[in-house]
Scaffold this active site. Structure first.
Site, mmCIF file in Angstrom:
data_model
loop_
_atom_site.group_PDB
_atom_site.id
_atom_site.type_symbol
_atom_site.label_atom_id
_atom_site.label_comp_id
_atom_site.label_asym_id
_atom_site.label_seq_id
_atom_site.Cartn_x
_atom_site.Cartn_y
_atom_site.Cartn_z
ATOM 1 N N SER A 108 13.361 -21.524 18.087
ATOM 2 C CA SER A 108 14.661 -20.848 18.020
ATOM 3 C C SER A 108 15.679 -21.734 17.282
ATOM 4 O O SER A 108 16.336 -21.301 16.328
ATOM 5 C CB SER A 108 15.131 -20.549 19.455
ATOM 6 N N LYS B 291 16.843 -21.501 12.812
ATOM 7 C CA LYS B 291 18.232 -21.341 12.337
ATOM 8 C C LYS B 291 18.618 -22.520 11.449
ATOM 9 O O LYS B 291 19.216 -22.342 10.383
ATOM 10 C CB LYS B 291 19.183 -21.230 13.543
ATOM 11 N N ASP C 152 15.674 -14.372 15.968
ATOM 12 C CA ASP C 152 16.093 -15.213 17.095
ATOM 13 C C ASP C 152 17.124 -14.502 17.969
ATOM 14 O O ASP C 152 17.128 -14.643 19.189
ATOM 15 C CB ASP C 152 16.668 -16.539 16.589
HETATM 16 N N1 URA Z 1 19.576 -22.968 21.889
HETATM 17 C C1 URA Z 1 19.013 -22.121 21.001
HETATM 18 O O1 URA Z 1 19.552 -21.891 19.918
HETATM 19 N N2 URA Z 1 17.838 -21.548 21.356
HETATM 20 C C2 URA Z 1 17.209 -21.779 22.521
HETATM 21 O O2 URA Z 1 16.154 -21.233 22.755
HETATM 22 C C3 URA Z 1 17.835 -22.651 23.431
HETATM 23 C C4 URA Z 1 19.010 -23.233 23.084
#
Ligand code: URA
Length: 434
Positions: free
Chosen positions: A183, A187, A161
């Protein structure tokens, strides 16, 4: 498997296989695939779209591209919370201790973030002594002993990411629902909580401008969470003006403390209580969200949320006396009042401009690694719907660098739109997606 073929397939609108996606993510993380091919595929994905299955496959591959956390030694149902971000959004500082005070184990890792202010951990670091760099064993120990710990997230979590986001940021490929949700969720899933609460913002100062687009993003993330067997809820909330009155690191901590004392602005109080209530529900400690919200409201009233905030701060080396005396927090030495030039009502406050003013005052960072001024930022005196007269103070800008005040104050002034008639209020919590 050849990267050229994968790019061509997506360019031609074909569905990618899990194997193709896995190969792309692995090669991007290891450095085997050059940035121009990664960017080309991200653009093809942006333009041709990914279906649900491709989005799930991308999320899984990204989650597995870095470190994952095992929180199984923490008792109870761990609930993580994520906000898609907004100006003045300090809800985690309130919601997390409030939920923990009701028995929800909160094991939270947060990023520093770029933009108008620092991220949650920058804000917490403005508390003298607060340590956001505990190792994993200590992190887990703190959650078991105190019910809450908030630390910084390493770049090793969902490593792909970091690479993708940096390229998306400079190739106009950020605002795509599949790319944003993979994304965020890669996480969150890597961090090992059992349930996930997402606060998806909509409005002028958010990624998603309309409620419908935010709901689409929220639904996709809820579907991803469920496909990984995680209870996931998304709250769609308004970001039409800054949340609360404080924008800036220590200023937001002070506002969070006031809110935990029951003296905070209505909007931030209400949203924090709703989010904490849903965390309580997700943790299995309430039969439904309404009961969870009621419990959170009681814990705010009886001061146990504030006591938990202090316990968390002290367990992480911070000076807990800030909960009694916010003047122990760093403050900007210089300030400039922003004065209203006409009579009427505040019709809107442009979050982007307030964000830029905050960044300009020194509260945010433009590039990773930059220092921030913990005492810098803005305090809004007026919010949407307030009646104003020429000469009233709209907001005050703070900084430790006097030369930054003028331009920040000018941006803040431009953020306020004053009209003759009062506009109608919009609800803060638009919908909840389960
Ligand atoms: N926040 C994130 O962590 N990823 C994105 O793609 C957009 C906002």
């Amino acid at each position: 498997m050849n990267m050229y073929d994968i790019i061509r397939d997506k360019r031609d609108g074909k569905k990618l296989t899990a194997e193709q996606i896995g190969c792309f993510v692995k090669g991007s993380t290891s450095g085997e695939i050059p940035d121009y091919q990664i960017s080309a595929l991200l653009m093809a994905m942006f333009l041709k779209g990914l279906d649900k299955e491709e989005t799930f496959d991308l999320t899984r591959a990204m989650k597995d591209s870095g470190e994952t956390l095992d929180l199984s030694s923490i008792k109870g149902i761990k609930v993580d919370k994520h906000s898609t971000g907004g100006v003045g959004d300090k809800t985690t500082l309130i919601t997390a201790p409030l939920a923990a005070a009701c028995g929800v184990p909160v094991a939270k890792m947060s990023g520093r973030g770029l933009g108008f202010t620092g991220g949650t951990i920058d804000k917490l670091e403005s508390i003298p002594g607060f340590n956001i760099a505990l190792d994993t064993d200590q992190f887990i120990k703190n959650v078991n002993e105190h019910g809450i710990c908030v630390i910084g997230q390493t770049a090793k979590v969902a490593a792909a990411d970091k690479k993708f986001y940096a390229l998306r940021d400079v190739t106009a490929t950020v605002d795509n629902i599949s790319l944003i949700s993979s994304s965020i969720m890669s996480k969150k899933l890597a961090l090992g909580s059992d349930a996930i609460l997402l606060d998806v913002k909509c409005g002028r100062a958010a990624f998603m401008q309309t409620e419908e687009a935010a709901a689409e993003l929220g639904q996709m993330m809820v579907d991803i969470g469920k496909s990984f067997d995680k209870k996931t809820v998304a709250v769609i909330s308004s970001m039409d003006q800054p949340l609360g009155r404080a924008v800036g690191n220590s200023l937001e901590v002070a506002e969070a403390i006031r809110t935990l004392k029951g003296e905070g602005p209505d909007d931030i109080t209400e949203l924090s209580v709703v989010l904490a209530g849903i965390m309580i529900y997700l943790s299995g400690l309430a039969s439904d969200t309404d009961q969870g919200i009621e419990t959170a409201r009681e814990r705010l009233k009886d001061g146990s949320g504030l006591a938990k905030f202090r316990e968390m701060a002290e367990a992480q080396g911070g000076d807990g006396r800030v909960t009694e005396d916010v003047s122990l927090l760093p403050a900007g030495r210089y300030s400039r009042k922003v004065i209203c030039t006409e009579d009427g009502y505040v019709n809107s406050i442009d979050g982007q401009l307030i964000g830029s003013a905050s960044m300009h005052s020194g509260a945010g960072r433009a590039v990773a690694g930059q220092d921030i001024d913990p005492g810098a930022g803005l305090l809004l005196e007026k919010k949407n719907g307030d009646q104003v007269s020429a000469g009233d103070v709209l907001c005050t800008v703070y900084s430790n660098d006097e030369s930054k005040l003028s331009s920040a104050a000018q941006m803040a002034l431009e953020a306020f739109s004053i009209t003759a008639d009062r506009s109608s209020d919009t609800p803060l919590v638009r919908r909840v997606i389960k």
